[in-house]
Design a protein around this motif. Structure first.
Motif, PDB file in Angstrom:
ATOM      1  N   LYS A 105       0.948  -1.319   0.048  1.00 14.17           N
ATOM      2  CA  LYS A 105      -0.072   0.210  -0.132  1.00 14.17           C
ATOM      3  C   LYS A 105       0.791   1.123   0.020  1.00 14.17           C
ATOM      4  O   LYS A 105       1.673   1.548   0.947  1.00 14.17           O
ATOM      5  CB  LYS A 105      -0.949  -0.039   1.352  1.00 14.17           C
ATOM      6  CG  LYS A 105      -1.938  -1.224   1.387  1.00 14.17           C
ATOM      7  CD  LYS A 105      -2.814  -0.988   2.549  1.00 14.17           C
ATOM      8  CE  LYS A 105      -3.542  -2.175   2.758  1.00 14.17           C
ATOM      9  NZ  LYS A 105      -4.366  -2.293   4.097  1.00 14.17           N
ATOM     10  N   TYR A 216      -1.231  -5.998  -7.294  1.00 14.94           N
ATOM     11  CA  TYR A 216      -2.179  -5.097  -6.741  1.00 14.94           C
ATOM     12  C   TYR A 216      -2.648  -4.436  -7.828  1.00 14.94           C
ATOM     13  O   TYR A 216      -2.290  -4.255  -8.721  1.00 14.94           O
ATOM     14  CB  TYR A 216      -1.573  -4.436  -5.553  1.00 14.94           C
ATOM     15  CG  TYR A 216      -0.889  -4.892  -4.581  1.00 14.94           C
ATOM     16  CD1 TYR A 216      -1.650  -5.378  -3.463  1.00 14.94           C
ATOM     17  CD2 TYR A 216       0.364  -5.475  -4.414  1.00 14.94           C
ATOM     18  CE1 TYR A 216      -1.255  -5.859  -2.101  1.00 14.94           C
ATOM     19  CE2 TYR A 216       1.049  -6.077  -3.135  1.00 14.94           C
ATOM     20  CZ  TYR A 216       0.237  -6.299  -2.379  1.00 14.94           C
ATOM     21  OH  TYR A 216       0.641  -6.989  -1.151  1.00 14.94           O
ATOM     22  N   THR A 220      -3.774   1.171  -5.365  1.00 17.56           N
ATOM     23  CA  THR A 220      -3.275   0.533  -3.904  1.00 17.56           C
ATOM     24  C   THR A 220      -1.742   0.714  -3.816  1.00 17.56           C
ATOM     25  O   THR A 220      -1.190   1.111  -2.946  1.00 17.56           O
ATOM     26  CB  THR A 220      -3.745  -0.854  -3.879  1.00 17.56           C
ATOM     27  OG1 THR A 220      -5.142  -1.021  -3.922  1.00 17.56           O
ATOM     28  CG2 THR A 220      -3.416  -1.514  -2.429  1.00 17.56           C
ATOM     29  N   ASP A 405      -7.469  -3.377  -1.312  1.00 19.07           N
ATOM     30  CA  ASP A 405      -7.259  -3.724  -2.679  1.00 19.07           C
ATOM     31  C   ASP A 405      -8.353  -4.260  -3.425  1.00 19.07           C
ATOM     32  O   ASP A 405      -8.648  -4.069  -4.597  1.00 19.07           O
ATOM     33  CB  ASP A 405      -6.114  -4.373  -2.450  1.00 19.07           C
ATOM     34  CG  ASP A 405      -5.335  -4.782  -4.083  1.00 19.07           C
ATOM     35  OD1 ASP A 405      -5.042  -3.381  -4.749  1.00 19.07           O
ATOM     36  OD2 ASP A 405      -5.352  -5.748  -4.569  1.00 19.07           O
TER      37      ASP A 405
END
Length: 623
Positions: A105, A216, A220, A405
């Protein structure tokens, strides 16, 4: 719809590519970044070294003499993480740092920066690395551009065959351009506003390739958002500067005027006459030498006005949807009640406003149902219908908190699906325009069909943007913020469009105040500052357009002062200092002893009420 168009395939283009482009979905993406990124970034200022996602944080920590502990490698224990040099980890292996210390993240990296666990230099290093991975010159983006170009060419050829058009009548596709105007601060995101042909397809391909490479969603992992072509035309793309400096434009106009005056022309030299003739020939073109450029890098274009009254109402309704997105249920209900307060139970204006609020809630409910279903496909549709808006909102927010996500993926897939519908409609418009040029019969009928399709496209853009990550939803919001604030364009707005933008920025201010409250009430206010400032400016411009007393909308320009001062400290050094400064500003301007985010929200509620009532009263009286 013309008969020719009825032959088109019913499947969405990203689900079934044209015959000659079926290879696009399986074509390997250049050199795999996840295998090694050293070759991708070796030519930039920073030396990122050999970066492989297989290298674990644990291995890096061991190499540096850190603790051999799974909790350190996963980043799950703050105390353990504090024992390692996060700055060195980030610089040694940014991909591993983002995957492990940040749990994939980008927001976690920002949080480290806000909490002063990594330095500004390190955060800028990560921003630089992000640019190499997904910047407009990156291999990933260039691959998206190449695949989109091939896709559109093949799609055009198929459309020409299906609709009996001459080969090449749909023209050469304009390459997709990745434009990301806005802030370059350590905490900024990347918002790509795509231009060109096939932008709907490009969004889907970008998201697919990114997920393949990094595991991802782009929003994110890198806080990168990609938006398809919306309300702004292609001539708006960076690189197409329009006009000249004001002093130059004035001199050029004077020379043309002297040339046009027989008496004054006698005093011109042959060189001046030659120059005047050239300047005169360029008037009215893109190179008009008498047009004044708005500023550095400014662009000009004609903002498309609403097709009719229903379009204007539709834009307003989606601006209200934006407010609902970021207000709590209680805050939204308070706004509804305040907005009609004092109008009288039988007031026709109150009824009109209540009807728009109801429509906005219907649109918002549809958005929530789509996202909740996207997050948990096992929920039966009839069960979704039984849930209240409050329950749906709670489900979405809980999922976002636990599985960010996955929640973002639900948004992206819904956005992509809507874009495919828009692409089909835009293709129909392209075919109609080509038919008019090829065989100008029934021109009026075909033009009317194209106009109806264009209206539908505009409404669908509004709906599609509700699913896009942190987007502006309306024509006024997109054009005022992306256009005038970020790309510095010369635009003329209606009162309606200023109110659309105002409502959206009120919504975004609530978003920041709620999202960052745990980081400190002052810091949250600082984060909301730019949106408050934008809303205050939009209220002022609305008042000027609608002949409304600006003092009545924003007494003593209090909200303008608040937003302006808060925005000025947004990027000021340490997060703790920004929090203290934010508290001081709110205390001074709002005259409260112990400033809270609720104090700012209360002022925003009153501000929104004044603008909403003024706007609806003016609109009703005009009708």
């Amino acid at each position: 719809m013309p008969k020719q168009l009825q032959k088109k395939t019913t499947e969405s283009p990203a689900n079934q590519a044209p015959e000659s482009t079926s290879h696009l979905q399986t074509r390997p993406f250049a050199d795999s970044i996840t295998q090694t990124a050293s070759g991708v970034v070796s030519n930039v200022g920073h030396n990122f070294g050999n970066i492989g996602v297989q290298a674990s944080s644990k291995e890096v920590i061991q190499a540096k003499g850190g603790k051999d502990d799974e909790s350190v490698a996963s980043g799950s224990a703050p105390e353990a993480v504090a024992q390692v040099d996060l700055n060195q980890l980030a610089k040694d292996n940014p991909l591993s740092f983002l995957n492990n210390q940040c749990q994939g993240k980008w927001e976690e990296a920002r949080q480290y920066y806000r909490q002063e666990k990594i330095t500004k230099e390190t955060m800028l290093f990560l921003v630089d690395f992000r640019g190499q991975m997904v910047g407009d010159k990156s291999k990933l983006v260039q691959e998206v551009v190449a695949q989109t170009s091939e896709y559109v060419k093949a799609k055009n050829q198929n459309l020409e065959k299906q609709n009996g058009l001459e080969a090449g009548s749909l023209g050469e596709p304009k390459p997709v351009k990745f434009s990301a105007p806005g802030s370059q601060s350590p905490t900024s995101d990347i918002d790509y506003n795509l231009k060109g042909d096939g932008t709907e397809f490009a969004v889907k391909i970008f998201n697919q390739l990114f997920k393949q490479q990094f595991g991802y969603e782009a929003g994110t992992f890198f806080d990168v958002n990609v938006y398809s072509k919306d309300f702004l035309p292609d001539v708006f793309s960076p690189g197409n500067d329009v006009g000249v400096k004001k002093s130059t434009a004035k001199k050029n106009q004077e020379l043309i005027d002297n040339f046009n005056d027989p008496e004054k022309q006698k005093n011109l030299s042959p060189q001046e006459k030659e120059k005047a003739e050239k300047l005169k020939s360029q008037q009215g073109t893109e190179k008009d030498p008498t047009k004044v450029r708005a500023g550095k890098g400014a662009k000009e274009f004609e903002l498309q006005s609403g097709f009719d009254a229903m379009d204007v109402i539709g834009q307003e309704i989606y601006s209200l949807v934006k407010m609902q997105m970021y207000m709590s249920i209680e805050e939204w209900q308070a706004y509804r009640i305040n907005a009609v307060d004092g109008l009288g139970a039988e007031s026709p204006i109150k009824k009109e406003m209540e009807e728009k609020f109801d429509y906005a809630e219907m649109k918002y409910r549809k958005y929530l149902e789509t996202i909740v279903k996207g997050i948990d496909k096992s929920i039966p549709q009839d069960e979704l219908k039984k849930l209240s808006i409050a329950q749906l909102k709670q489900k979405r927010e809980e999922a976002e908190h636990k599985e960010f996500d996955k929640t973002l993926a639900a948004h992206n897939r819904a956005y992509e699906e809507k874009l495919l519908e828009i692409e089909e409609l835009r293709n129909e418009i392209k075919v109609i325009n080509a038919q008019i040029l090829q065989n100008p019969k029934n021109v009026e009928q075909l033009q009317a069909q194209a106009q109806m399709l264009a209206q539908t496209v505009k409404a669908m853009i509004n709906e599609s943007l509700t699913y896009a990550n942190e987007a502006y939803l309306t024509e006024g919001g997109v054009a005022h913020v992306v256009g005038t604030k970020q790309i510095k364009a010369n635009l003329t707005f209606s009162a309606d469009q200023y109110v659309q933008a105002f409502n959206e920025n009120i919504g975004d201010a609530f978003k920041e105040l709620t999202r960052h409250e745990t980081d400190g009430h002052g810091y949250a206010a600082v984060k909301a500052g730019k949106y408050i400032h934008r809303a205050a400016n939009e209220a002022k411009h609305y008042g000027q357009q609608a002949n409304e007393d600006v003092q009545k909308l924003d007494p003593d320009r209090k909200m303008n002062k608040l937003g302006k001062e808060l925005e000025s400290v947004k990027n000021a050094g340490k997060a703790s200092e920004a929090n203290d400064t934010g508290l001081q500003i709110v205390k001074k301007i709002l005259n409260v002893d112990q400033p809270k985010t609720d104090d700012v929200k209360q002022e925003l509620q009153g501000f929104a009420k004044r603008v909403t009532q003024s706007y609806n009263l003016k609109k009703h009286n005009q009708e």
